[in-house]
Design an enzyme around this catalytic site. Structure first.
Site, PDB file in Angstrom:
ATOM      1  N   TRP A  21     -28.443  26.656  17.441  1.00 32.90           N
ATOM      2  CA  TRP A  21     -27.114  26.841  16.819  1.00 32.90           C
ATOM      3  C   TRP A  21     -26.583  25.482  16.369  1.00 32.90           C
ATOM      4  O   TRP A  21     -26.549  24.557  17.165  1.00 32.90           O
ATOM      5  CB  TRP A  21     -26.158  27.481  17.820  1.00 32.90           C
ATOM      6  CG  TRP A  21     -24.868  27.950  17.207  1.00 32.90           C
ATOM      7  CD1 TRP A  21     -24.598  28.125  15.879  1.00 32.90           C
ATOM      8  CD2 TRP A  21     -23.676  28.308  17.915  1.00 32.90           C
ATOM      9  NE1 TRP A  21     -23.303  28.590  15.720  1.00 32.90           N
ATOM     10  CE2 TRP A  21     -22.716  28.700  16.948  1.00 32.90           C
ATOM     11  CE3 TRP A  21     -23.317  28.350  19.265  1.00 32.90           C
ATOM     12  CZ2 TRP A  21     -21.429  29.114  17.289  1.00 32.90           C
ATOM     13  CZ3 TRP A  21     -22.034  28.761  19.614  1.00 32.90           C
ATOM     14  CH2 TRP A  21     -21.110  29.141  18.630  1.00 32.90           C
ATOM     15  N   TYR A  54     -26.695  31.413  12.057  1.00 30.34           N
ATOM     16  CA  TYR A  54     -26.589  29.967  12.245  1.00 30.34           C
ATOM     17  C   TYR A  54     -26.689  29.246  10.899  1.00 30.34           C
ATOM     18  O   TYR A  54     -27.739  29.225  10.262  1.00 30.34           O
ATOM     19  CB  TYR A  54     -27.666  29.456  13.221  1.00 30.34           C
ATOM     20  CG  TYR A  54     -27.580  30.061  14.618  1.00 30.34           C
ATOM     21  CD1 TYR A  54     -26.428  30.736  15.038  1.00 30.34           C
ATOM     22  CD2 TYR A  54     -28.631  29.976  15.513  1.00 30.34           C
ATOM     23  CE1 TYR A  54     -26.338  31.299  16.304  1.00 30.34           C
ATOM     24  CE2 TYR A  54     -28.550  30.526  16.788  1.00 30.34           C
ATOM     25  CZ  TYR A  54     -27.396  31.195  17.165  1.00 30.34           C
ATOM     26  OH  TYR A  54     -27.310  31.756  18.425  1.00 30.34           O
TER      27      TYR A  54
HETATM   28  N1  LIG Z   1     -26.589  34.998  21.449  1.00 30.54           N
HETATM   29  C1  LIG Z   1     -25.467  34.338  21.300  1.00 30.54           C
HETATM   30  O1  LIG Z   1     -24.408  34.913  21.043  1.00 30.54           O
HETATM   31  C2  LIG Z   1     -25.487  32.834  21.451  1.00 30.54           C
HETATM   32  C3  LIG Z   1     -24.285  32.124  21.566  1.00 30.54           C
HETATM   33  C4  LIG Z   1     -24.357  30.745  21.732  1.00 30.54           C
HETATM   34  C5  LIG Z   1     -25.592  30.114  21.753  1.00 30.54           C
HETATM   35  N2  LIG Z   1     -26.749  30.824  21.597  1.00 30.54           N
HETATM   36  C6  LIG Z   1     -28.079  30.176  21.600  1.00 30.54           C
HETATM   37  O2  LIG Z   1     -28.189  29.362  22.768  1.00 30.54           O
HETATM   38  C7  LIG Z   1     -28.429  28.009  22.384  1.00 30.54           C
HETATM   39  C8  LIG Z   1     -27.791  27.068  23.377  1.00 30.54           C
HETATM   40  O3  LIG Z   1     -26.400  27.210  23.423  1.00 30.54           O
HETATM   41  P1  LIG Z   1     -25.400  26.100  22.813  1.00 30.54           P
HETATM   42  O4  LIG Z   1     -26.108  25.318  21.781  1.00 30.54           O
HETATM   43  O5  LIG Z   1     -24.169  26.807  22.420  1.00 30.54           O
HETATM   44  O6  LIG Z   1     -25.022  25.220  24.081  1.00 30.54           O
HETATM   45  P2  LIG Z   1     -25.860  24.317  25.092  1.00 30.54           P
HETATM   46  O7  LIG Z   1     -27.293  24.385  24.844  1.00 30.54           O
HETATM   47  O8  LIG Z   1     -25.332  24.636  26.448  1.00 30.54           O
HETATM   48  O9  LIG Z   1     -25.309  22.856  24.738  1.00 30.54           O
HETATM   49  C9  LIG Z   1     -25.643  22.163  23.579  1.00 30.54           C
HETATM   50  C10 LIG Z   1     -25.009  20.787  23.677  1.00 30.54           C
HETATM   51  O10 LIG Z   1     -25.605  20.074  24.762  1.00 30.54           O
HETATM   52  C11 LIG Z   1     -26.071  18.822  24.310  1.00 30.54           C
HETATM   53  N3  LIG Z   1     -27.299  18.482  25.042  1.00 30.54           N
HETATM   54  C12 LIG Z   1     -28.434  19.204  25.139  1.00 30.54           C
HETATM   55  N4  LIG Z   1     -29.333  18.576  25.906  1.00 30.54           N
HETATM   56  C13 LIG Z   1     -28.760  17.411  26.288  1.00 30.54           C
HETATM   57  C14 LIG Z   1     -29.178  16.335  27.094  1.00 30.54           C
HETATM   58  N5  LIG Z   1     -30.392  16.309  27.678  1.00 30.54           N
HETATM   59  N6  LIG Z   1     -28.322  15.301  27.316  1.00 30.54           N
HETATM   60  C15 LIG Z   1     -27.095  15.311  26.750  1.00 30.54           C
HETATM   61  N7  LIG Z   1     -26.636  16.299  25.979  1.00 30.54           N
HETATM   62  C16 LIG Z   1     -27.459  17.352  25.748  1.00 30.54           C
HETATM   63  C17 LIG Z   1     -26.319  18.966  22.833  1.00 30.54           C
HETATM   64  O11 LIG Z   1     -26.167  17.726  22.237  1.00 30.54           O
HETATM   65  P3  LIG Z   1     -27.059  17.239  20.988  1.00 30.54           P
HETATM   66  O12 LIG Z   1     -27.010  18.325  19.985  1.00 30.54           O
HETATM   67  O13 LIG Z   1     -26.401  15.976  20.589  1.00 30.54           O
HETATM   68  O14 LIG Z   1     -28.460  17.002  21.508  1.00 30.54           O
HETATM   69  C18 LIG Z   1     -25.212  19.962  22.438  1.00 30.54           C
HETATM   70  O15 LIG Z   1     -24.012  19.256  22.199  1.00 30.54           O
HETATM   71  C19 LIG Z   1     -27.835  27.941  20.978  1.00 30.54           C
HETATM   72  O16 LIG Z   1     -28.258  26.788  20.266  1.00 30.54           O
HETATM   73  C20 LIG Z   1     -28.303  29.243  20.412  1.00 30.54           C
HETATM   74  O17 LIG Z   1     -29.676  29.172  20.061  1.00 30.54           O
HETATM   75  C21 LIG Z   1     -26.709  32.176  21.487  1.00 30.54           C
END
Ligand SMILES: NC(=O)c1ccc[n+]([C@@H]2O[C@H](COP(=O)([O-])OP(=O)(O)OC[C@H]3O[C@@H](n4cnc5c(N)ncnc54)[C@H](OP(=O)(O)O)[C@@H]3O)[C@@H](O)[C@H]2O)c1
Length: 285
Positions: A21, A54
């Site tokens: 995302w 996305y």
């Molecule tokens: N089905 C649904 O309705 C739904 C809803 C939300 C999300 N999703 C899916 O789930 C995935 C994950 O959720 P999300 O992206 O919302 O939140 P998340 O994965 O909990 O958090 C993403 C954030 O964490 C940071 N991050 C990741 N690894 C890191 C690390 N090792 N150290 C420091 N910061 C780190 C990223 O920064 P950087 O980008 O700077 O690395 C980004 O700002 C989405 O990308 C999507 O594919 C699905």
């Protein structure tokens, strides 16, 4: 902790994949994001989760470019259909567009992004038709609470659902009250989105300032984000899909495959961030 998770159809995946995302939306980050995704695949994070929503297709395009240098059979590609495209008049074109953006012929899993107005039976029938056409290997859902899952599994073909993708992290454990047990009982893995609290800055701040979290992260010499991921990856029947847009973050996340939290630390985390003692509405982002 590294675990293999099995879907009802027998396919297995690692309990850590890559979310997407917001990837593909900023052209100045294009090369960095391609490198990040590829470095994850090289570390075994071959499950990639995307959606037509996305960046209105930009994320799928980016994933398509990142995977173009890999063998298709080494990857596990998941995308999601908008609820308003999940009926017979739109889903077949929506799926074709997704496949085209990804540059592939078949999706491993196609998920209904959340429940909308299209009757569930119609969506299930369409998913089954897409399977027959070879456009998807299988299908699942996202943001379904217990009653939605019960309704789905009672439908004709509903028992073919392979996963339910929901929000789950250390500070949001409502799914542990009943939903996770139900999915486990049915042999359906849960995909945990926002595993490192990507969308709730206030909550993230609270976790960052928690002394138990700090102490356990320090003891393992890992960051708090890595500890959050380790917690999710240690659950049974759960696949974590953190999104990371730099190679450094992807590598830090992959390092968590080697982290195991002992029972005592899990108990301490339970005390600091307890499972609610009653059902709460499913959290949705
Ligand atoms: N089905 C649904 O309705 C739904 C809803 C939300 C999300 N999703 C899916 O789930 C995935 C994950 O959720 P999300 O992206 O919302 O939140 P998340 O994965 O909990 O958090 C993403 C954030 O964490 C940071 N991050 C990741 N690894 C890191 C690390 N090792 N150290 C420091 N910061 C780190 C990223 O920064 P950087 O980008 O700077 O690395 C980004 O700002 C989405 O990308 C999507 O594919 C699905």
């Amino acid at each position: 902790m590294k675990q293999q998770i099995q879907f009802p159809d027998g396919q297995t995946v690692l309990n850590l994949g890559q979310g997407t995302w917001r990837l593909g939306e900023d052209t100045s980050k294009h090369n960095q994001e391609i490198t990040a995704l590829r470095s994850g695949i090289d570390r075994g994070l071959t499950l990639i989760d995307t959606a037509e929503m996305y960046g209105e297709g930009q994320s799928e395009k980016l994933v398509g470019e990142a995977i173009s240098t890999y063998n298709r059979e080494d990857l596990f590609l998941v995308s999601k259909v908008y609820p308003h495209h999940a009926g017979k008049s739109d889903i077949f074109d929506a799926c074709d567009r997704t496949l085209e953006r990804l540059g592939i012929e078949t999706l491993d899993l196609y998920l209904l992004h959340w429940r909308g107005r299209v009757p569930l039976q119609e969506t299930v029938d369409c998913f089954e038709e897409l399977k027959r056409q070879g456009k998807i290997k299988n299908w699942g859902v996202s943001n379904f609470d217990l009653e939605d899952m019960q309704e789905l599994l009672a439908l004709e073909g509903g028992e073919n659902c392979q996963t339910n993708q929901v929000l789950y992290h250390l500070a949001s454990r409502g799914t542990e009250v009943v939903l996770q047990d139900y999915l486990k009982e049915k042999g359906i893995p849960m995909m945990a989105y926002c595993p490192v609290i990507g969308q709730e800055p206030d909550l993230k701040e609270r976790v960052y300032n928690d002394s138990t979290v700090k102490k356990i992260a320090d003891a393992h010499e890992i960051s708090i984000i890595q500890l959050l991921l380790a917690f999710v990856m240690q659950q049974d029947n759960v696949i974590a899909i953190p999104k990371a847009s730099s190679e450094e973050h992807v590598q830090l996340n992959a390092d968590v495959l080697d982290v195991t939290l002992p029972e005592e630390e899990l108990n301490q985390l339970d005390a600091a961030f307890p499972v609610p003692d009653h059902r709460v509405p499913l959290s949705i982002q």
